[in-house]
Every structure is written in C-alpha cells, then in structure tokens.
Write a protein that holds these residues in place. Structure first.
Motif: not given
Lengths: 290, 290
Positions: B257-259, B181-188
């Motif tokens: 995941x990011x892509x 969840x932290x990864x997704x938020x920081x990525x965005x």
C-alpha cells in the motif's frame, strides 16, 4: 534530629525519595523502590507512614506519578499556558498534598513531576525566559516566558535507547555511549538526514558481526542518532533560545554537548536540587494559603 | 505416504518448519517451536531426527539461523554482488545441507534465510530486474539484477513496532494497525518530515490519555511513521524500480500500500511458497553436483 517542618516526596513510577525539611535545609533523606507502579491506591498511606517513621507528623508535599490516575489520587492536569508555580491537591483525610501535572491539548502532551522541576528553576531564576530541557525516559522540552509554561513537547528518546540497547537485536552490540566522536558524527547525520540515520540502526549489529565495532562506539552512534532526531524535531524549542538542561549528569551532558554544537547558549542544573526547590516553592504556597 | 525425495527445512530463531518433498510437491509438513534460539549445537541432530520420523533418510536442505554462529554449524556468508542461486555447506557426518547467508561490507549488513526467498523468486522469474522487499522483524530490501544480489539493506521496523507497541509507555495505547487512513497520513508525514514524526510518538500516549485516540488509529499512526521512515531511507531501492514484496500477508499489504502510493509498480509473493521454491533451487543445485 529536629522534627522537620515539612516533608518533600518525589514519588515516581519506580522509586520513592523522601526528605525531612526545615525550610530549604535537608535534615534527613530516605529512599525506597516502592514506586507508584508497584502500589494499589490503598497502599500509599501505609508506605508513607513506614518510610517517614520518626519524622513526626509534618505535612508532606509530593510530586510525580503518585498523582496519576493509577496513583494515590488523581491530581488533575492544568492546561498550558499555565503559571509555573505549583498547584496542589490534598489527599482526603491525609496531611499530604500532591503537585498537579500539566497538559496541552494541541498537540496533545502531558507531564507529571517535571512541572515541579520547572517551578524549582523559576524559584531560583524568576525572570528566566527560554527553554527548559529535562532529559530522561521521556525527555521534556518546555518553553518558559513571563513565569509561565507556554508550551511543551515530550520525546521517547530515553525509553527508545533502553529498549534498543537492552531488548532488541542490538543488545549484544550497544554499550554506554562513551565514544563521543561517534556520538557527534551520528548526531550530525541524524540532524541533517534523519531518514538515512534510521537506515543505519541494523548496521550497528552488522558492523559488530562483520567488523570491529565496539560497544562504546555503537552506543555513541545509537545515542547520537536518537538525540539527533530529537533535536531536529525540537528545533522550535532551542533555536535562538537559552536552554537550561536539568537531569541525570551523564545524560544531561550529552544533551548539553549536542545543543552547544548547534551554537545554543546552554546551562545545566542539578535534578534533585531543582526538584527540592520546586517542592519548597509548593510548600511556601501552601503556607501562604493556610 | 511415499518416502520423500528430499526434506525442506526453514529453521529460524524461534521456529522449525519441515516439509517432506517429492520434487516440488509437498507430501507432508510439520512444525515445532524448537528454533535455533532454544538449542545448543549438540541438540540439532536429535531434534531433526525426532521431527522427521517416518520420512526416511532423505537429504535435508535447511535455511535460516540454523546456519549462524550460534546455530548448528556456521554456514559462511558470501559477499555481494553474488549470484542469487543458493550456496550450501554440509553438516559434517550428516545428510544435511545448510544454505549460506549473504553479507555486505560497506555499508555493513547481513542476511540469513532471506537469500533463500530471493533464490525462490528468481527461480520463478529468472530475468527479474528490480527490488525485493522482505518485510518482517528486520525487513530486507535487495536490489536484484542479472541473477545477482547487487546490494541490500536491513531495517529494524518490525522489531521497533513490537517493542514500542508491547513494551513501551505506548503499550496500553497502540493496537493492530488497522486504521488505514491513519496509516496513510502518518506515512506521508514521516516521508516528508521524518524528524517531525519522531516528535509525535509520545503524543500517541497523550492523545489516548487526553482524547479519544483508539488503539487502531494509534497502531496505524505508529506503523505508518515507522514504515514511512523506512521508505524514506530505502528510496534508492524503490525509486524507478519494480518492487516484489514477500512476507506475512498483513504486513506485506501495508508495504505494498505504501509503495503503491508512491507510484511504485509493486507485486506481492507468498512467503512460504517462495521459501520452498528457494530450497528446491538449492536441492537441484545439490543434485547437479552430486
């Protein structure tokens, strides 16, 4: 030598700097590499006694990481907004006072040592209304108004440059950032398109392998990219503000150059003199309350 | 054991991996930490003889930093656009062939080792038209069309994560990036506003000091920020393209995941199998020309 009235100490992670003081006059100074990072809590008193031999038993005012949780004693953070005048805690049983750090809960941030330089600038310019930029390993930007630290933000630019230039694949490629044309171009790129500049880091290595990219130019580009990202992120701190830059001369000159190119009214201050002025401000506070 | 027909070698900076091969079948495998970084040019023949004892005198096909200027012999770069099928140079006096790296003059970039994985993917999917993403210390993105490497770009994301997580002020704060969840938020955040994400790096440390930021969350945020910057800069490589991600499983999963979150059609390949397929492709090329 006259016995000093008080002793000023800048006790950081890697170094200890000491000054024997009479009012604002420096009578003598000493320096050692016995920074907080090498010492246990029980070591500080002995190191200080050794280093101040012959200076008598004057009170010591210390700033920096000596007051961190890993230091001599923890001098608790005060939260912003906060009067810029230094707050002190006494080391129990010692004629030693440590300047408290400053924190901010949202977004989370901390400073310890820089608050003393802010106090030093405000001692010289009590009505300063603007931003103080303190370049270093972790550069701090602080918004100052009405004698208070309103908010601040830290950036890892100095540490990032050191890690990339000395420990990464770029270590044989990047030298001191003395090519100012390369610095300016990279700064403008990073300000305008931060993400594209990220894609150009490995290209410093490739440019040196395949072409004739010099260490000075690669250093200028790396420094320009990192300071460009920092300026892009710190824009709310400098846009429309007077900025006073206080730090080591070469690094401060790069920040002042970058800010001036954005049309910012920018002054520079000397780091050590500002620290001493802040410690003097703390000393006068202590005398008033004694 | 049957004597192998040929020997596959992945000889990088830190490790040497060897496989005894019969066609595409692995008969045996060995591994050592005698990477290129520890060896002088005179050492390679002896290390290889020791490590292949009992495997007979089959020809060796090697890829990786063994072919760099600091390696055994320099296997010259070929410039893009370039057919993806491996090119080989023989080590003089040895039954050893090294796969040549690939370079690009503008913007400057180099790869050495990854070209073998690209050849491996194209051996399995000769008509692949899209982008190959090879996450690692220096992640590579390569645009592939009509059996050629058209262009490529390298990013320092893996090395930056390692330096920041293990050697910077964040080293006591950042753990493995398992908080997705932290990864997704920081990525965005990093994709949308790369410069603001730069200003949040030191806040990982402050958040852990002042609050309850866990190592998993800090790791997720740091990884998300860095991969977010990379995706922002690599957008011409993935936008509207099929992307095949080939690398270590945990890291590849983060890239996939990011892509996927950007709507990219994304497949994943196994790194070692792809390297072996590329070395097999090189071996068949050698046989054809023998």
């Amino acid at each position: 030598m006259t016995k000093p009235e008080w002793i000023a100490a800048d006790w950081g992670t890697t170094n200890l700097r000491l000054w024997a003081m009479q009012g604002t006059e420096v009578l003598d100074s000493r320096q050692s590499d016995q920074g907080m990072g090498k010492l246990n809590p029980d070591d500080f008193a002995g190191v200080l006694a050794d280093m101040t031999q012959g200076w008598g038993d004057a009170p010591v005012i210390a700033c920096g990481m000596v007051g961190s949780r890993q230091g001599w004693i923890e001098a608790p953070y005060g939260p912003v907004p906060l009067a810029a005048r230094p707050r002190l805690v006494q080391v129990p049983g010692q004629n030693v006072w440590i300047v408290c750090g400053v924190n901010q809960m949202d977004p989370p941030d901390v400073m310890r040592g820089e608050e003393t330089q802010i106090a030093g600038l405000l001692a010289a310019r009590p009505n300063f209304d603007g931003t103080i930029c303190l370049p270093g390993t972790h550069t701090k930007w602080a918004r100052i108004s009405a004698g208070e630290i309103v908010s601040f933000q830290s950036f890892m630019t100095g540490e990032m440059f050191a890690l990339l230039a000395r420990q990464s694949v770029l270590r044989h490629t990047v030298g001191d950032p003395t090519d100012l044309g390369a610095f300016d171009a990279a700064l403008n790129d990073a300000l305008a398109q931060p993400h594209r500049a990220y894609g150009r880091l490995f290209q410093l290595r490739a440019g040196a392998l395949l072409g004739d990219l010099s260490p000075e130019t690669a250093g200028g580009r790396l420094s320009g990219s990192l300071i460009g990202w920092e300026l892009a992120a710190a824009k709310p701190y400098w846009l429309g503000q007077e900025v006073c830059v206080i730090g080591a001369p070469a690094l401060s000159a790069l920040y002042a150059r970058a800010l001036s190119a954005q049309g910012v009214i920018c002054t520079e201050g000397a780091a050590q003199a500002t620290t001493l002025a802040g410690l003097y401000s703390a000393w006068t506070t202590l005398k008033e309350h004694a």
